[in-house]
Design a protein around this motif. Structure first.
Motif, PDB file in Angstrom:
ATOM      1  N   TYR A  40     -12.162 -11.306 -37.698  1.00  0.00           N
ATOM      2  CA  TYR A  40     -10.936 -11.839 -38.299  1.00  0.00           C
ATOM      3  C   TYR A  40     -11.325 -13.091 -39.052  1.00  0.00           C
ATOM      4  N   LEU A  49     -10.329 -16.169 -42.081  1.00  0.00           N
ATOM      5  CA  LEU A  49      -9.220 -16.922 -42.646  1.00  0.00           C
ATOM      6  C   LEU A  49      -9.741 -17.930 -43.660  1.00  0.00           C
ATOM      7  N   SER A 107     -13.117 -15.613 -36.466  1.00  0.00           N
ATOM      8  CA  SER A 107     -12.927 -15.495 -35.019  1.00  0.00           C
ATOM      9  C   SER A 107     -13.025 -14.030 -34.637  1.00  0.00           C
ATOM     10  N   ALA A 108     -13.046 -13.795 -33.328  1.00  0.00           N
ATOM     11  CA  ALA A 108     -13.036 -12.429 -32.806  1.00  0.00           C
ATOM     12  C   ALA A 108     -11.676 -12.156 -32.198  1.00  0.00           C
ATOM     13  N   SER A 159     -13.398 -15.980 -29.612  1.00  0.00           N
ATOM     14  CA  SER A 159     -12.046 -15.815 -30.113  1.00  0.00           C
ATOM     15  C   SER A 159     -11.467 -17.093 -30.696  1.00  0.00           C
ATOM     16  N   LYS A 160     -12.207 -18.185 -30.644  1.00  0.00           N
ATOM     17  CA  LYS A 160     -11.725 -19.422 -31.234  1.00  0.00           C
ATOM     18  C   LYS A 160     -12.204 -19.513 -32.674  1.00  0.00           C
ATOM     19  N   LEU A 161     -11.371 -20.157 -33.504  1.00  0.00           N
ATOM     20  CA  LEU A 161     -11.721 -20.295 -34.905  1.00  0.00           C
ATOM     21  C   LEU A 161     -12.970 -21.157 -35.075  1.00  0.00           C
ATOM     22  N   PHE A 196     -15.218 -22.818 -38.091  1.00  0.00           N
ATOM     23  CA  PHE A 196     -15.066 -23.177 -39.492  1.00  0.00           C
ATOM     24  C   PHE A 196     -16.406 -23.396 -40.168  1.00  0.00           C
TER      25      PHE A 196
END
Lengths: 115, 112
Positions: free
Chosen positions: A32, A34, A93-94, A101-103, A105
């Motif tokens: 995922y 962003l 993230s996952a 699972s944490k963003l 950067f």
């Protein structure tokens, strides 16, 4: 070891032209992605995202492309406007809960759109 | 709706002093985070909390502590500030740990 890389620190484009911001990642667990935009003295704001089941997501002037095999994504801004001048952060993230699972950067890229 | 609020907006702190940066969100988000932004280094995760009552260490946790007594608040404490902790600190929250995060306006901290 940086897991999300934005190798170009800055980009300058002419108003009306296309801006292409690149991002690479190394962690194969990421699925995922962003993009965030940040103006000086403000917090980052969410711009657009894409999950690994897609290779393109479009929202107005902003399109994100994902190349999973190359572990590469890019943000296209067309047409670029002076108000787009900001720092752009790529994040990943996952979706599966866990350590990834944490963003995470990248370092960010400063986009300057010349009038 | 305020979203996510940080206080103070800026602070000059003497080295060795203790300081707590405050963060409050009104979106009932489960997950909260603290990042620091440094020139050339981007946003680095200090600590996080996936839900009230739990916390975890991020990429650069040394010298910092957090607590998550309830859903809304996530304070960050510097027990004994050092000049290398001079930075802009951002608090963020998200509905779930992997979804879009919403950021506060930041706290500019200078340790002298």
């Amino acid at each position: 070891d940086q897991q999300v890389k934005q190798n170009s620190p800055s980009l300058s484009v002419q108003e009306g032209r296309i801006s292409i911001l690149n991002c690479d990642y190394t962690n194969s667990m990421f699925d995922y992605f962003l993009w965030y935009k940040k103006y000086p003295a403000e917090g980052p704001t969410f711009l657009i995202s894409i999950s690994s089941i897609k290779d393109k997501n479009e929202d107005g002037r902003f399109t994100v492309f994902l190349n999973k095999s190359a572990k590469h994504l890019s943000l296209h801004i067309v047409p670029s406007q002076p108000g787009d001048s900001a720092v752009y952060f790529c994040a990943a993230s996952a979706l599966v809960p866990g350590a990834n699972s944490k963003l995470t950067f990248g370092k960010g890229i400063t986009l300057s759109v010349r009038p | 709706i305020a979203g996510i609020t940080q206080a103070p907006t800026s602070q000059i702190l003497a080295a060795g002093r203790r300081m707590t940066l405050r963060c409050t969100q009104d979106m009932r988000h489960n997950a909260m985070y603290w990042y620091r932004q440094d020139l050339g280094l981007g946003l680095r995760l200090i600590h996080y909390s996936n839900t009230a009552g739990t916390t975890g260490k991020g990429e650069v946790p040394d010298g910092y502590s957090v607590s998550r007594a309830n859903t809304d608040d996530f304070p960050l404490t510097l027990a004994s500030a050092v000049p290398s902790q001079t930075s802009v600190y951002f608090c963020a929250s998200s509905a779930l740990s992997y979804t879009e995060a919403f950021f506060g306006q930041g706290t500019r901290l200078t340790v002298v």
